[in-house]
Scaffold this motif. Structure first.
Motif, short mmCIF file in Angstrom:
data_model
loop_
_atom_site.label_atom_id
_atom_site.label_comp_id
_atom_site.label_asym_id
_atom_site.label_seq_id
_atom_site.Cartn_x
_atom_site.Cartn_y
_atom_site.Cartn_z
N ASP A 138 0.81 -1.21 0.00
CA ASP A 138 0.00 0.00 0.00
C ASP A 138 0.85 1.27 0.00
O ASP A 138 1.05 1.89 -1.04
CB ASP A 138 -0.98 -0.01 1.19
CG ASP A 138 -1.98 1.14 1.12
OD1 ASP A 138 -2.08 1.77 0.06
OD2 ASP A 138 -2.64 1.41 2.13
N LYS A 144 1.50 8.68 -2.32
CA LYS A 144 0.89 9.47 -1.24
C LYS A 144 1.87 9.55 -0.09
O LYS A 144 2.32 8.52 0.41
CB LYS A 144 -0.41 8.80 -0.76
CG LYS A 144 -1.60 9.08 -1.65
CD LYS A 144 -2.87 8.60 -0.99
CE LYS A 144 -4.07 8.80 -1.89
NZ LYS A 144 -5.30 8.22 -1.32
N LYS A 224 -3.04 -2.09 -7.32
CA LYS A 224 -2.93 -0.70 -6.89
C LYS A 224 -2.38 0.17 -8.02
O LYS A 224 -2.87 1.28 -8.26
CB LYS A 224 -2.04 -0.59 -5.63
CG LYS A 224 -1.85 0.86 -5.25
CD LYS A 224 -1.61 1.14 -3.81
CE LYS A 224 -1.69 2.65 -3.57
NZ LYS A 224 -1.37 3.05 -2.23
N ARG A 238 -9.46 6.01 -7.93
CA ARG A 238 -8.52 5.61 -6.86
C ARG A 238 -9.26 5.43 -5.54
O ARG A 238 -8.80 4.73 -4.65
CB ARG A 238 -7.38 6.63 -6.74
CG ARG A 238 -6.29 6.19 -5.76
CD ARG A 238 -5.01 6.99 -5.90
NE ARG A 238 -4.04 6.61 -4.89
CZ ARG A 238 -2.77 6.97 -4.87
NH1 ARG A 238 -2.30 7.74 -5.84
NH2 ARG A 238 -1.96 6.58 -3.91
N LEU A 241 -9.76 2.19 -3.62
CA LEU A 241 -8.78 1.68 -2.65
C LEU A 241 -9.21 1.97 -1.22
O LEU A 241 -8.62 1.49 -0.27
CB LEU A 241 -7.39 2.28 -2.92
CG LEU A 241 -6.79 1.96 -4.29
CD1 LEU A 241 -5.48 2.70 -4.49
CD2 LEU A 241 -6.57 0.46 -4.45
N1 GLY Z 1 -3.93 4.01 0.39
C1 GLY Z 1 -4.86 4.33 -0.63
C2 GLY Z 1 -4.25 5.07 -1.77
O1 GLY Z 1 -3.05 5.06 -1.94
O2 GLY Z 1 -4.96 5.68 -2.51
#
Ligand code: GLY
Length: 358
Positions: A138, A144, A224, A238, A241
């Motif tokens: 993740d 992020k 992801k 997104r 997620l």
């Molecule tokens: N942890 C969710 C994202 O990276 O969008």
């Protein structure tokens, strides 16, 4: 076992390398994407004693000069103060814009170092080296970065894609079981989103997961990466997620962060699936199958917090959009949908998600 490479397409493309023994090759793998320079290796007090020496020596053998910054392990270090200390340290060591940060550790290290990299001299490159399963599948992927502030977790940050992600699966061998299981929850999330194949492995239990860990991480990262490629800045798809996260974050807040993130996400997924069944969105029997998969991997599936307490936590979710909240709800295992509801409906949905409502 061979190394798997997942390519991430974003404002800057990069590869996620997943395999055994990669830490020993850190220098070579970094040199493939960056010429020798000064490298600040940032790590915490749990991870540094285990892996700092290997990473440092490997970098130095390839001509990189290294400096190391180690902070006390734990979420309580993911602050502007610690980030400021990293930035001061790097400035005092005279790193320049052509130098590099390496984040060696779990999610706290990756998020903090990534944000420091986004800010230092208005942005320098960094490498993610996740050492926990949760960070591998993740937080190390997708750019992020963040720190916590007293008003809430991850409320200050930036999008900053790494130059490369180097995931040595051997690091998972030193994880306490409870931490490994915490990462399993995010992998199960990817399975519920779109991979029945991944769920099959998790249905067999944690030993099967460990036996197939490279494939499990690669499949999770690939899923992801697809969301990130389509919506790097989190304004659309997104948000899938976020499955299990609205209620999961509410549980984390209600527990004053004494419960682990993945554990809360597992409960959140089960509750939103149960609510989905009650609303006629989710195929009957989905929740039961999901509970069995979570329990096989020692993850909790319920909590004792009142609907009112959870509602308070959920209302501070940063994914709220004005008066609405976009919930991700499974239609069945392997397929989910967005269900946007006015925040006034959230209380009812949380109530439907509770065990007693079946
Ligand atoms: N942890 C969710 C994202 O990276 O969008």
């Amino acid at each position: 076992m061979s190394t798997k490479t997942i390519h991430v397409t974003a404002s800057r493309d990069y590869d996620v390398l997943i395999g055994s023994g990669l830490m020993n090759d850190t220098g070579k793998l970094v040199k493939e994407v960056h010429e020798p320079c000064k490298v600040a290796i940032v790590s915490d007090s749990n991870v540094a004693p285990l892996y700092m020496k290997t990473v440092r020596e490997s970098l130095e053998a390839e001509g990189f000069e290294t400096v190391q910054f180690v902070f006390p392990a734990g979420e309580s270090s993911k602050t502007l103060d610690v980030m400021g200390a990293v930035l001061n340290f790097c400035a005092s060591k005279r790193l320049t814009r052509t130098d590099l940060f390496v984040a060696l550790g779990g999610g706290v290290t990756g998020d903090l170092t990534g944000f420091a990299a986004a800010s230092f001299l208005r942005g320098i490159d960094y490498i993610q080296m996740p050492t926990s399963l949760l960070a591998a599948v993740d937080s190390s992927v997708g750019g992020k970065t963040a720190v916590d502030i007293p008003a809430g977790k991850n409320l200050v940050g930036a999008f900053k894609q790494p130059l490369r992600v180097i995931c040595d699966i051997d690091a998972f061998e030193t994880l306490p079981d409870v931490v490994f299981h915490d990462g399993c929850a995010e992998c199960i999330k990817y399975g519920v989103l779109e991979s029945p194949r991944l769920l099959e492995v998790f249905s067999e239990g944690t030993e099967a997961v460990k036996a197939n860990i490279t494939e499990v991480v690669a499949e999770s990262v690939q899923i992801k990466a697809n969301y990130v490629a389509n919506d790097e800045f989190d304004t659309g798809v997104r948000r899938y997620l976020n499955l299990g996260h609205t209620i999961g974050h509410a549980i984390e807040r209600s527990a004053k962060y004494r419960l682990m993130h993945g554990h809360c996400v597992a409960i959140g997924m089960v509750m939103i699936s149960r609510a989905g069944e009650a609303l006629g969105i989710t195929e009957a029997g989905t929740t039961e199958k999901l509970i069995a998969i979570c329990e096989k991997n020692s993850l909790p599936v319920s909590c004792d917090f009142s609907t009112k307490t959870l509602l308070d936590g959920a209302l501070s979710d940063k994914k709220r959009m004005g008066g609405n909240i976009a919930l991700i709800i499974p239609e069945r295992l392997g397929k989910c949908m967005t269900h946007t509801v006015p925040v006034e409906e959230l209380e009812h949905i949380i109530e439907l998600g509770k065990e007693t409502s079946v």
